[in-house]
Design a protein around this motif. Structure first.
Motif, PDB file in Angstrom:
ATOM      1  N   LYS A   9      -4.185  -5.846  -3.341  1.00  0.00           N
ATOM      2  CA  LYS A   9      -4.372  -4.785  -4.341  1.00  0.00           C
ATOM      3  C   LYS A   9      -5.871  -4.581  -4.586  1.00  0.00           C
ATOM      4  O   LYS A   9      -6.397  -3.470  -4.465  1.00  0.00           O
ATOM      5  CB  LYS A   9      -3.653  -5.167  -5.639  1.00  0.00           C
ATOM      6  CG  LYS A   9      -3.954  -4.263  -6.839  1.00  0.00           C
ATOM      7  CD  LYS A   9      -3.328  -2.900  -6.683  1.00  0.00           C
ATOM      8  CE  LYS A   9      -3.400  -2.077  -7.969  1.00  0.00           C
ATOM      9  NZ  LYS A   9      -4.768  -1.752  -8.390  1.00  0.00           N
ATOM     10  N   GLU A  10      -6.572  -5.644  -4.915  1.00  0.00           N
ATOM     11  CA  GLU A  10      -8.003  -5.545  -5.198  1.00  0.00           C
ATOM     12  C   GLU A  10      -8.815  -5.294  -3.927  1.00  0.00           C
ATOM     13  O   GLU A  10      -9.812  -4.569  -3.944  1.00  0.00           O
ATOM     14  CB  GLU A  10      -8.473  -6.823  -5.894  1.00  0.00           C
ATOM     15  CG  GLU A  10      -7.862  -7.013  -7.278  1.00  0.00           C
ATOM     16  CD  GLU A  10      -8.291  -8.312  -7.936  1.00  0.00           C
ATOM     17  OE1 GLU A  10      -8.977  -9.111  -7.270  1.00  0.00           O
ATOM     18  OE2 GLU A  10      -7.936  -8.544  -9.103  1.00  0.00           O
ATOM     19  N   PHE A  11      -8.382  -5.889  -2.823  1.00  0.00           N
ATOM     20  CA  PHE A  11      -9.081  -5.715  -1.545  1.00  0.00           C
ATOM     21  C   PHE A  11      -9.081  -4.250  -1.124  1.00  0.00           C
ATOM     22  O   PHE A  11     -10.137  -3.675  -0.791  1.00  0.00           O
ATOM     23  CB  PHE A  11      -8.408  -6.576  -0.469  1.00  0.00           C
ATOM     24  CG  PHE A  11      -8.953  -6.377   0.923  1.00  0.00           C
ATOM     25  CD1 PHE A  11     -10.068  -7.077   1.356  1.00  0.00           C
ATOM     26  CD2 PHE A  11      -8.339  -5.497   1.804  1.00  0.00           C
ATOM     27  CE1 PHE A  11     -10.568  -6.895   2.645  1.00  0.00           C
ATOM     28  CE2 PHE A  11      -8.829  -5.311   3.095  1.00  0.00           C
ATOM     29  CZ  PHE A  11      -9.949  -6.014   3.509  1.00  0.00           C
ATOM     30  N   ILE A  79       2.984  -1.628   1.105  1.00  0.00           N
ATOM     31  CA  ILE A  79       3.799  -2.739   0.619  1.00  0.00           C
ATOM     32  C   ILE A  79       2.908  -3.884   0.159  1.00  0.00           C
ATOM     33  O   ILE A  79       3.132  -4.476  -0.906  1.00  0.00           O
ATOM     34  CB  ILE A  79       4.782  -3.206   1.720  1.00  0.00           C
ATOM     35  CG1 ILE A  79       5.859  -2.137   1.940  1.00  0.00           C
ATOM     36  CG2 ILE A  79       5.441  -4.536   1.345  1.00  0.00           C
ATOM     37  CD1 ILE A  79       6.797  -2.425   3.091  1.00  0.00           C
ATOM     38  N   LEU A  80       1.862  -4.188   0.932  1.00  0.00           N
ATOM     39  CA  LEU A  80       0.923  -5.239   0.526  1.00  0.00           C
ATOM     40  C   LEU A  80       0.196  -4.852  -0.757  1.00  0.00           C
ATOM     41  O   LEU A  80       0.035  -5.669  -1.659  1.00  0.00           O
ATOM     42  CB  LEU A  80      -0.094  -5.491   1.644  1.00  0.00           C
ATOM     43  CG  LEU A  80       0.433  -6.037   2.974  1.00  0.00           C
ATOM     44  CD1 LEU A  80      -0.723  -6.227   3.945  1.00  0.00           C
ATOM     45  CD2 LEU A  80       1.176  -7.345   2.791  1.00  0.00           C
ATOM     46  N   TYR A  81      -0.227  -3.606  -0.833  1.00  0.00           N
ATOM     47  CA  TYR A  81      -0.990  -3.121  -1.990  1.00  0.00           C
ATOM     48  C   TYR A  81      -0.159  -3.170  -3.270  1.00  0.00           C
ATOM     49  O   TYR A  81      -0.654  -3.536  -4.343  1.00  0.00           O
ATOM     50  CB  TYR A  81      -1.445  -1.685  -1.724  1.00  0.00           C
ATOM     51  CG  TYR A  81      -2.236  -1.045  -2.838  1.00  0.00           C
ATOM     52  CD1 TYR A  81      -3.602  -1.282  -2.967  1.00  0.00           C
ATOM     53  CD2 TYR A  81      -1.616  -0.203  -3.763  1.00  0.00           C
ATOM     54  CE1 TYR A  81      -4.339  -0.688  -3.994  1.00  0.00           C
ATOM     55  CE2 TYR A  81      -2.335   0.394  -4.784  1.00  0.00           C
ATOM     56  CZ  TYR A  81      -3.698   0.146  -4.895  1.00  0.00           C
ATOM     57  OH  TYR A  81      -4.423   0.729  -5.913  1.00  0.00           O
ATOM     58  N   ASN A  82       1.098  -2.828  -3.146  1.00  0.00           N
ATOM     59  CA  ASN A  82       1.969  -2.729  -4.320  1.00  0.00           C
ATOM     60  C   ASN A  82       2.788  -3.988  -4.578  1.00  0.00           C
ATOM     61  O   ASN A  82       3.792  -3.946  -5.284  1.00  0.00           O
ATOM     62  CB  ASN A  82       2.879  -1.505  -4.179  1.00  0.00           C
ATOM     63  CG  ASN A  82       2.102  -0.210  -4.310  1.00  0.00           C
ATOM     64  OD1 ASN A  82       1.526   0.085  -5.344  1.00  0.00           O
ATOM     65  ND2 ASN A  82       2.060   0.567  -3.238  1.00  0.00           N
ATOM     66  N   GLN A  83       2.356  -5.085  -4.002  1.00  0.00           N
ATOM     67  CA  GLN A  83       2.867  -6.418  -4.310  1.00  0.00           C
ATOM     68  C   GLN A  83       4.368  -6.588  -4.053  1.00  0.00           C
ATOM     69  O   GLN A  83       5.068  -7.267  -4.788  1.00  0.00           O
ATOM     70  CB  GLN A  83       2.537  -6.775  -5.759  1.00  0.00           C
ATOM     71  CG  GLN A  83       1.028  -6.755  -6.015  1.00  0.00           C
ATOM     72  CD  GLN A  83       0.702  -6.731  -7.487  1.00  0.00           C
ATOM     73  OE1 GLN A  83       0.945  -7.710  -8.178  1.00  0.00           O
ATOM     74  NE2 GLN A  83       0.156  -5.629  -7.982  1.00  0.00           N
ATOM     75  N   ARG A  84       4.822  -5.930  -2.992  1.00  0.00           N
ATOM     76  CA  ARG A  84       6.140  -6.234  -2.459  1.00  0.00           C
ATOM     77  C   ARG A  84       5.938  -7.088  -1.213  1.00  0.00           C
ATOM     78  O   ARG A  84       4.806  -7.326  -0.800  1.00  0.00           O
ATOM     79  CB  ARG A  84       6.912  -4.966  -2.111  1.00  0.00           C
ATOM     80  CG  ARG A  84       7.710  -4.356  -3.271  1.00  0.00           C
ATOM     81  CD  ARG A  84       6.841  -3.773  -4.328  1.00  0.00           C
ATOM     82  NE  ARG A  84       7.610  -2.998  -5.313  1.00  0.00           N
ATOM     83  CZ  ARG A  84       7.047  -2.301  -6.283  1.00  0.00           C
ATOM     84  NH1 ARG A  84       5.722  -2.275  -6.421  1.00  0.00           N
ATOM     85  NH2 ARG A  84       7.790  -1.630  -7.153  1.00  0.00           N
ATOM     86  N   ILE A  85       7.012  -7.547  -0.614  1.00  0.00           N
ATOM     87  CA  ILE A  85       6.905  -8.452   0.539  1.00  0.00           C
ATOM     88  C   ILE A  85       7.314  -7.717   1.809  1.00  0.00           C
ATOM     89  O   ILE A  85       8.435  -7.212   1.920  1.00  0.00           O
ATOM     90  CB  ILE A  85       7.780  -9.701   0.327  1.00  0.00           C
ATOM     91  CG1 ILE A  85       7.332 -10.450  -0.941  1.00  0.00           C
ATOM     92  CG2 ILE A  85       7.704 -10.626   1.548  1.00  0.00           C
ATOM     93  CD1 ILE A  85       8.266 -11.576  -1.352  1.00  0.00           C
ATOM     94  N   PHE A  86       6.401  -7.662   2.754  1.00  0.00           N
ATOM     95  CA  PHE A  86       6.607  -6.972   4.026  1.00  0.00           C
ATOM     96  C   PHE A  86       7.383  -7.876   4.988  1.00  0.00           C
ATOM     97  O   PHE A  86       6.950  -8.983   5.291  1.00  0.00           O
ATOM     98  CB  PHE A  86       5.241  -6.610   4.619  1.00  0.00           C
ATOM     99  CG  PHE A  86       5.283  -5.837   5.913  1.00  0.00           C
ATOM    100  CD1 PHE A  86       5.769  -4.544   5.957  1.00  0.00           C
ATOM    101  CD2 PHE A  86       4.812  -6.405   7.091  1.00  0.00           C
ATOM    102  CE1 PHE A  86       5.783  -3.818   7.140  1.00  0.00           C
ATOM    103  CE2 PHE A  86       4.816  -5.695   8.279  1.00  0.00           C
ATOM    104  CZ  PHE A  86       5.304  -4.397   8.309  1.00  0.00           C
ATOM    105  N   VAL A  87       8.530  -7.396   5.452  1.00  0.00           N
ATOM    106  CA  VAL A  87       9.341  -8.150   6.418  1.00  0.00           C
ATOM    107  C   VAL A  87       9.614  -7.241   7.617  1.00  0.00           C
ATOM    108  O   VAL A  87      10.569  -6.461   7.624  1.00  0.00           O
ATOM    109  CB  VAL A  87      10.682  -8.627   5.812  1.00  0.00           C
ATOM    110  CG1 VAL A  87      11.422  -9.524   6.807  1.00  0.00           C
ATOM    111  CG2 VAL A  87      10.459  -9.362   4.496  1.00  0.00           C
ATOM    112  N   PRO A  88       8.756  -7.291   8.638  1.00  0.00           N
ATOM    113  CA  PRO A  88       8.928  -6.401   9.786  1.00  0.00           C
ATOM    114  C   PRO A  88       9.972  -6.914  10.782  1.00  0.00           C
ATOM    115  O   PRO A  88      10.186  -8.119  10.906  1.00  0.00           O
ATOM    116  CB  PRO A  88       7.536  -6.401  10.428  1.00  0.00           C
ATOM    117  CG  PRO A  88       6.989  -7.754  10.103  1.00  0.00           C
ATOM    118  CD  PRO A  88       7.543  -8.114   8.752  1.00  0.00           C
ATOM    119  N   ILE A  89      10.610  -5.971  11.452  1.00  0.00           N
ATOM    120  CA  ILE A  89      11.575  -6.301  12.506  1.00  0.00           C
ATOM    121  C   ILE A  89      11.171  -5.560  13.769  1.00  0.00           C
ATOM    122  O   ILE A  89      10.871  -4.352  13.729  1.00  0.00           O
ATOM    123  CB  ILE A  89      13.008  -5.891  12.113  1.00  0.00           C
ATOM    124  CG1 ILE A  89      13.474  -6.660  10.873  1.00  0.00           C
ATOM    125  CG2 ILE A  89      13.978  -6.131  13.258  1.00  0.00           C
ATOM    126  CD1 ILE A  89      14.877  -6.295  10.419  1.00  0.00           C
TER     127      ILE A  89
END
Length: 466
Positions: A9-11, A79-89
């Motif tokens: 988020k901050e990055f 997804i990273l920015y908004n603090q959810r968890i990225f689970v790619p397939i």
């Protein structure tokens, strides 16, 4: 200050504002499709409202099954920015593997595209959003919203993503990476590579659903005020050079497969490439030298695993910081040591640092087996030379014992590469009552080859038991 930011988020806030009107994503149709950093920040913020409209809470797991594209890039960062968890397939995954990952992660949301509509509908009843690539980013960008309530509680140790990699038991293992482990690794990569081109252009040819496609071509441009472009891994061998020439690409992260293939092509001098970063699998140094002489492009080899967030050791752009056959030296925040179980040259590679993964998803036993007193046991064999360069030999579980002798398939495979009639060779084994194992060579060739010719060739290069 920047290297003390350990959440996305901050990055992303910091670098999107700093790089402002410079271009982050290189559009196919130039001005029409490109995304500036200032526009990217608006999209990232809007994505929060898109997720809220779907009732996807913070820290929720979001499955994403898409090929490399601008849409996937935006979804990943959002997804990273908004603090959810990225689970790619991996889009090429079979139904059973997708079902396994769904059951393992219990996600709240599934993002894919219409191409996979029938496949996904048969597998899961999870809330699914099928994107239209032509309109998706535009629709997100035009969302109107009031000023959001700032969430001051941002935890650096929060889970950023769960990456599934092949497991020895047959089922893939879920590697949990935190915001801090990923950004620690990214800062180290930047410091180690020492890239000096102003506003560099990157090309992503390796999958964004794997860390190889995430760090150098996708995240590093933020720090360097650079731009990026992505193409499908499926067509990367064919499209690589035309894309590099068209968009004047400076850097890309590739696999050994790319280098071996490029060596079969004619040299095209109309490119702006300076360096290719190569990881994921060991690159034969003879192939590396051949490519560098032919294309006048430096290759910097690196080594890392999903469990180390990305790269743990790399060659560098600094003079005398690369050596053929090696994977360079450990990153600043990494400690690497070799543990030998006998008097041989090679030992298991152990890695320690803040970039090490948190744990395997719901598998404390497997986690405990590979994390010992903050050291990660990689299962890879290697050694350091006198100058501190790291060399990778093979996987421990690839080692084949024949009549009590330890044999590493990669050593034989690298020699097979020199046999002109063989295009590709892989060494494996079958059980043998007397010798315990018998070596087997599986090869691809357009020629009929006499077995004795292969044996005679190898006998001049290898010791008899190999």
């Amino acid at each position: 200050m920047v290297n003390k930011i350990y959440n996305f988020k901050e990055f992303l806030d910091y670098y999107c504002k700093k790089n402002n009107k410079n271009i982050y994503y290189i559009g196919e149709n130039n001005d029409e499709d490109q995304i500036k950093y200032c526009d990217l920040l608006k999209i990232l913020k809007n994505f929060e409202y898109f997720l809220n409209s779907k009732r996807i809470k913070k820290k929720s797991k979001i499955l994403v099954m898409l090929d490399n594209s601008k849409s996937l890039l935006i979804i990943y960062l959002s997804i990273l920015y908004n603090q959810r968890i990225f689970v790619p397939i991996n889009p090429n995954s079979g139904s059973s593997e997708i079902s396994y990952i769904i059951k393992k992660t219990n996600p709240s949301f599934f993002i894919t595209d219409n191409f996979f509509f029938k496949k996904v509908k048969k597998i899961t009843k999870i809330k699914t959003y099928f994107i239209n690539h032509k309109n998706f980013i535009y629709d997100i960008a035009k969302i109107r919203f009031d000023k959001p309530k700032e969430n001051k509680k941002i935890y650096n140790d929060s889970i950023a993503q769960i990456l599934f990699t092949s497991g020895s038991t047959g089922n893939p293992k879920g590697v949990i990476l935190t915001h801090k482990s990923m950004l620690t690794n990214l800062y180290d990569i930047n410091n180690s590579l020492n890239l000096k081109i102003q506003k560099p252009k990157f090309l992503s040819v390796t999958p964004l659903y794997h860390n190889n496609g995430q760090f150098i071509p996708t995240l590093l441009p933020f720090i360097l005020n650079g731009s990026t472009f992505s193409i499908s891994p499926e067509t990367s061998l064919i499209n690589f050079w035309p894309i590099c020439i068209k968009y004047k690409i400076n850097y890309s992260s590739v696999m050994a497969t790319h280098i071996n293939y490029f060596n079969t092509l004619k040299n095209d001098k109309n490119h702006n490439l300076k360096i290719l970063f190569c990881g994921g699998a060991k690159l034969d140094y003879k192939s590396q030298i051949k490519f560098e002489k032919k294309f006048k492009i430096k290759i910097l080899c690196n080594y890392g695993l999903t469990e180390t967030s990305s790269i743990a050791s790399t060659e560098s752009n600094i003079v005398n910081s690369y050596k053929y056959g090696s994977v360079g030296k450990p990153l600043v925040n990494n400690k690497i040591k070799i543990i030998k179980k006998n008097k041989g040259k090679y030992g298991e590679i152990l890695i320690k640092g803040k970039n090490i993964f948190k744990e395997y998803l719901d598998d404390k036993k497997r986690t405990a087996n590979v994390k010992k007193k903050d050291w990660f046991l990689t299962g890879d064999l290697g050694y350091f030379d006198k100058r501190g360069f790291l060399y990778i030999k093979d996987r421990i579980d690839n080692m084949i014992i024949v009549s009590g002798e330890n044999i590493y398939p990669s050593e034989i495979e690298n020699i097979i590469y020199e046999f002109k009639k063989i295009k590709l060779g892989i060494v494996t084994s079958i059980p043998d009552k007397i010798t315990q194992n018998r070596l087997v060579l599986v090869y691809e060739s357009q020629h009929k080859i006499n077995k004795d010719d292969i044996v005679n060739f190898l006998s001049k290069k290898l010791t008899k038991y190999k």
